[in-house]
Design a protein around this motif. Structure first.
Motif, mmCIF file in Angstrom:
data_model
loop_
_atom_site.group_PDB
_atom_site.id
_atom_site.type_symbol
_atom_site.label_atom_id
_atom_site.label_comp_id
_atom_site.label_asym_id
_atom_site.label_seq_id
_atom_site.Cartn_x
_atom_site.Cartn_y
_atom_site.Cartn_z
ATOM 1 N N ARG A 81 0.807 -1.219 0.000
ATOM 2 C CA ARG A 81 0.000 0.000 0.000
ATOM 3 C C ARG A 81 0.843 1.275 0.000
ATOM 4 O O ARG A 81 0.490 2.257 -0.646
ATOM 5 C CB ARG A 81 -0.924 0.014 1.224
ATOM 6 N N TYR A 82 1.959 1.267 0.763
ATOM 7 C CA TYR A 82 2.687 2.516 0.989
ATOM 8 C C TYR A 82 4.171 2.453 0.627
ATOM 9 O O TYR A 82 4.887 3.438 0.847
ATOM 10 C CB TYR A 82 2.537 2.949 2.446
ATOM 11 N N SER A 108 7.738 10.398 6.607
ATOM 12 C CA SER A 108 7.135 11.634 6.093
ATOM 13 C C SER A 108 8.017 12.865 6.264
ATOM 14 O O SER A 108 7.656 13.949 5.772
ATOM 15 C CB SER A 108 5.797 11.888 6.794
ATOM 16 N N ARG A 112 1.415 14.056 4.683
ATOM 17 C CA ARG A 112 1.195 12.849 3.876
ATOM 18 C C ARG A 112 -0.280 12.501 3.871
ATOM 19 O O ARG A 112 -0.738 11.643 4.627
ATOM 20 C CB ARG A 112 2.014 11.682 4.440
ATOM 21 N N LYS A 113 -1.046 13.144 3.029
ATOM 22 C CA LYS A 113 -2.484 12.912 3.006
ATOM 23 C C LYS A 113 -2.852 11.542 2.446
ATOM 24 O O LYS A 113 -3.995 11.112 2.566
ATOM 25 C CB LYS A 113 -3.168 14.019 2.211
ATOM 26 N N LYS A 114 -1.870 10.860 1.839
ATOM 27 C CA LYS A 114 -2.174 9.520 1.334
ATOM 28 C C LYS A 114 -2.371 8.530 2.486
ATOM 29 O O LYS A 114 -2.897 7.447 2.300
ATOM 30 C CB LYS A 114 -1.061 9.031 0.410
ATOM 31 N N TYR A 115 -1.922 8.904 3.695
ATOM 32 C CA TYR A 115 -2.140 8.053 4.866
ATOM 33 C C TYR A 115 -3.587 8.107 5.355
ATOM 34 O O TYR A 115 -4.022 7.261 6.130
ATOM 35 C CB TYR A 115 -1.219 8.470 6.008
ATOM 36 N N TYR A 144 8.616 15.350 3.364
ATOM 37 C CA TYR A 144 7.426 15.970 2.786
ATOM 38 C C TYR A 144 7.022 17.253 3.506
ATOM 39 O O TYR A 144 6.216 18.024 2.987
ATOM 40 C CB TYR A 144 6.273 14.953 2.785
#
Length: 468
Positions: free
Chosen positions: A29-30, A245, A196-199, A248
């Motif tokens: 996923r990450y 993160s 990290r908005k993908k989290y 970022y």
């Protein structure tokens, strides 16, 4: 002793399997970097090291939390809910709060009917098996799962008899076990919503039980380190995500090249992870060497069969560090407690004549209060004695040289007299010098004639010890 360690190895294997699935899920996923950071923390942080092989309901719930979270990230929602049900019913019913976010979102994300039926059927099957096992053991139809909830939620046991702690206990304890990784884990929410908005939302859902569980458990008066075990792997996931993160925070999506700060942040990631892991190893080393004496001293019992068959091993204030009956050789007929002031209920020797596991002996009670029968009244019946001598002004039983001889003694860290920093973490060249140590002793009662001879040769010292 072989059985004891075989059980621990098996539990470690279960933990390894669940953590492997979690690392694979995070990698898919990450990315591999985050997965590697989590793997390093799961293997080397002090908290996970001790929790993974503990034979406790909270450890089983930890395995289930790890596996359920991994299956959620792999989008196997029905399986995630089924594992959550197993963790609550077979493990620790109170851990339902830890499973709640993943369970709710699995129902919303997956095919609701399928996910719901999967959890329901798993719960019903396990409850039936639990009730059948209870009937076999207790000789009547009952449910230990519901009894546990009823007893603790609706009131009954006075757990404060076993100690109470302030609201900061779990935060201090988690810092000891995870050091700065715990601090980073608490910052995860801010990172997930900004850098990290993908989290968000998936990893945020997985990590959210850290905050829920800490808040809930901190409100309880009676606190124990093992109560935090279910969220230990999630602390590693949250901390690793924050470390991953770092760059970022300095990333400019409109720039063609990386800024100097972004490059520095990338270089800091392995350094910070390495520092956390080294500090964790320092904690583990301090725990094993400072408090490992009880597990080692009981193994000395097998070398003293000359004490004779039917011997009685007595334990006083150190009842809570008694490792298990696996360490008691066959020549010892009983392990008995002696009264050193504790007023909570303690285990009794198993008595088959009362009806085996179906009996409800009169000396047990629902208030956790000490029974007048739990202590051995005649200390003279003790052939062997386990004692911690912290070298306080008042003499210990082992100082009575006319009665006891020391068969083995090992250093044990004195928590009260040792500085917090040096007792919590091993600092080379300082740990042994800064900390204060007592002696964990295995004592044997001397024969009467030998005791008199030793008393006469010891003079005034023995007389003082006897009077004391």
């Amino acid at each position: 002793v072989r059985v004891f360690y075989a059980v621990r190895i098996f539990l470690g294997l279960l933990s390894t399997i669940t953590e492997t699935v979690l690392v694979v899920a995070l990698s898919r996923r990450y990315g591999k970097r985050l997965a590697c950071y989590v793997l390093a923390m799961l293997c080397l942080t002090s908290g996970c090291f001790f929790a993974s092989t503990s034979f406790l309901p909270s450890s089983f719930s930890m395995y289930a939390v790890t596996l359920s979270s991994a299956l959620f990230l792999l989008e196997k929602y029905a399986c995630a809910v089924s594992v959550a049900a197993a963790g609550v019913i077979l493990g620790w019913p109170f851990s339902i709060l830890v499973f709640l976010p993943v369970t709710v979102y699995s129902l919303l994300r997956g095919h609701f009917k399928r996910v719901f039926l999967s959890g329901l059927l798993t719960s019903l099957c396990l409850l039936v098996l639990s009730v059948v096992a209870d009937y076999y053991s207790y000789g009547r139809w009952t449910s230990s799962v519901f009894n546990l909830l009823k007893y603790n939620v609706l009131g009954g046991g006075e757990s404060h008899l076993y100690g109470t702690e302030g609201a900061s206990f779990y935060f201090r304890n988690a810092f000891n076990n995870f050091n700065f990784a715990f601090v980073l884990a608490l910052l995860f929410v801010g990172v997930a919503l900004s850098a990290r908005k993908k989290y968000a939302p998936d990893l945020l859902i997985v990590v959210s039980p850290v905050y829920i569980w800490l808040a809930f458990m901190s409100l309880q008066a009676h606190k124990e380190e093992r109560f935090l075990y279910p969220i230990y792997p999630l602390i590693c996931v949250a901390a690793a995500s924050v470390i991953d993160s770092f760059p970022y925070f300095f990333h400019d999506k409109y720039a063609n090249e990386q800024s100097i700060f972004e490059k520095i942040a990338k270089g800091l990631r392995p350094l910070i992870l390495g520092f956390i892991l080294c500090t964790s190893h320092s904690r583990t080393f301090s725990m094993l060497n400072g408090y490992g004496a009880p597990l080692q001293i009981y193994q000395h019992l097998e070398y003293h069969e000359d004490t004779g068959p039917g011997s009685i091993l007595c334990v006083g204030s150190e009842w809570h560090r008694y490792p298990s009956s696996f360490f008691v050789p066959s020549y010892i007929s009983e392990v008995r407690w002696i009264d050193d002031g504790f007023r909570g209920l303690l285990p009794f020797p198993f008595n088959e004549t009362l009806g085996g596991t179906t009996a409800a002996p009169s000396y047990f009670n629902t208030k956790n209060k000490a029974s007048d029968k739990q202590y051995l009244k005649d200390i003279g019946a003790c052939n062997l004695l386990m004692e911690l001598d912290l070298r306080r002004p008042y003499p210990s039983r082992g100082n009575d040289l006319s009665t006891w001889e020391t068969l083995a003694s090992l250093p044990f860290l004195d928590r009260q007299l040792s500085p917090a920093l040096y007792r919590s973490f091993f600092i080379p060249y300082q740990w042994e010098h800064k900390n204060v140590f007592g002696l964990y002793k295995l004592l044997r009662r001397l024969p009467t004639d030998q005791g008199q001879l030793k008393a006469n040769s010891s003079g005034g010292h023995a007389a003082f010890a006897s009077v004391s």
